[in-house]
Scaffold this motif. Structure first.
Motif, mmCIF file in Angstrom:
data_model
loop_
_atom_site.group_PDB
_atom_site.id
_atom_site.type_symbol
_atom_site.label_atom_id
_atom_site.label_comp_id
_atom_site.label_asym_id
_atom_site.label_seq_id
_atom_site.Cartn_x
_atom_site.Cartn_y
_atom_site.Cartn_z
ATOM 1 N N PRO A 61 0.831 -1.206 0.000
ATOM 2 C CA PRO A 61 0.000 0.000 0.000
ATOM 3 C C PRO A 61 0.866 1.257 0.000
ATOM 4 O O PRO A 61 1.959 1.276 0.557
ATOM 5 C CB PRO A 61 -0.793 -0.096 1.305
ATOM 6 C CG PRO A 61 -0.645 -1.501 1.772
ATOM 7 C CD PRO A 61 0.629 -2.022 1.181
ATOM 8 N N LYS A 62 0.358 2.290 -0.659
ATOM 9 C CA LYS A 62 1.062 3.573 -0.690
ATOM 10 C C LYS A 62 0.143 4.662 -0.168
ATOM 11 O O LYS A 62 -1.072 4.585 -0.298
ATOM 12 C CB LYS A 62 1.493 3.907 -2.124
ATOM 13 C CG LYS A 62 2.535 2.961 -2.651
ATOM 14 C CD LYS A 62 3.062 3.406 -3.978
ATOM 15 C CE LYS A 62 4.156 2.438 -4.414
ATOM 16 N NZ LYS A 62 4.705 2.767 -5.692
ATOM 17 N N ARG A 63 0.728 5.682 0.396
ATOM 18 C CA ARG A 63 -0.034 6.828 0.891
ATOM 19 C C ARG A 63 -0.564 7.654 -0.283
ATOM 20 O O ARG A 63 0.131 7.857 -1.289
ATOM 21 C CB ARG A 63 0.836 7.713 1.763
ATOM 22 C CG ARG A 63 1.364 6.996 2.986
ATOM 23 C CD ARG A 63 0.636 7.442 4.221
ATOM 24 N NE ARG A 63 1.150 6.714 5.365
ATOM 25 C CZ ARG A 63 0.380 6.062 6.202
ATOM 26 N NH1 ARG A 63 -0.911 6.068 6.045
ATOM 27 N NH2 ARG A 63 0.907 5.427 7.220
ATOM 28 N N SER A 67 -3.876 12.861 0.755
ATOM 29 C CA SER A 67 -4.093 12.755 2.194
ATOM 30 C C SER A 67 -3.202 11.654 2.742
ATOM 31 O O SER A 67 -3.324 10.494 2.360
ATOM 32 C CB SER A 67 -5.558 12.430 2.496
ATOM 33 O OG SER A 67 -5.723 12.174 3.866
ATOM 34 N N ARG A 68 -2.322 12.019 3.646
ATOM 35 C CA ARG A 68 -1.388 11.047 4.228
ATOM 36 C C ARG A 68 -2.095 9.966 5.023
ATOM 37 O O ARG A 68 -1.534 8.906 5.267
ATOM 38 C CB ARG A 68 -0.379 11.774 5.135
ATOM 39 C CG ARG A 68 0.466 12.822 4.442
ATOM 40 C CD ARG A 68 1.515 12.301 3.511
ATOM 41 N NE ARG A 68 2.455 11.438 4.205
ATOM 42 C CZ ARG A 68 3.134 10.480 3.611
ATOM 43 N NH1 ARG A 68 2.996 10.258 2.335
ATOM 44 N NH2 ARG A 68 3.969 9.738 4.283
ATOM 45 N N SER A 69 -3.337 10.206 5.423
ATOM 46 C CA SER A 69 -4.053 9.211 6.218
ATOM 47 C C SER A 69 -4.702 8.117 5.358
ATOM 48 O O SER A 69 -5.161 7.113 5.880
ATOM 49 C CB SER A 69 -5.127 9.893 7.073
ATOM 50 O OG SER A 69 -6.101 10.494 6.246
#
Length: 105
Positions: A61-63, A67-69
C-alpha cells in the motif's frame, strides 16, 4: 508453442480483484484451477487452443498524495498466455477490462 506475458497494475485491492476475476471466469464459462502460494493467488484456465496462467500479486500500500491518512491498495495481475492466439488474447483482455470498469465517479 508461443508464449506471451503481460502485467497489469490495477487500482483495486486483492479482495476486490479475486471475486471480479472469478466472476469473469464463471460468466464466460472458463473452467479454472486456483492455488494460493503465499500472498499470491495463481489461476490456470484453457483459453482457445492454449492456456492462460494468471497470478494475483498484492502490492505494498502507498499513501495517497492528497491525504497522508489514506492508504491506496493496488494489485499486480501477471498473465502468461501459452499457445493462445492473438484474437483470443485480445478477447480476454477486453473481458478483463470490462470486469474492472467502475460506473460513476
Amino acid at each position: 508453442m508461443t508464449e506471451t506475458s503481460l502485467e497489469w497494475n490495477v487500482a483495486f485491492p486483492p479482495d476486490e480483484v479475486i471475486p471480479r476475476l472469478e466472476n469473469l471466469f464463471r460468466q464466460h464459462d472458463y473452467t479454472y484451477t486456483q492455488e494460493d502460494r503465499g500472498a499470491d493467488r495463481h489461476y490456470r484456465t484453457a483459453l482457445g487452443q492454449g492456456t492462460l496462467e494468471l497470478v494475483i500479486h498484492p502490492l505494498e500500500p502507498k499513501r495517497s498524495p492528497f491525504s497522508r491518512s489514506i492508504l491506496i491498495q493496488r494489485t499486480l495481475l501477471q498473465m502468461t498466455y501459452k499457445g493462445v492466439s492473438s484474437a483470443d488474447q485480445a478477447g480476454f483482455k477486453r473481458q478483463l477490462t470490462l470486469a474492472f470498469l467502475r460506473v460513476g465517479g
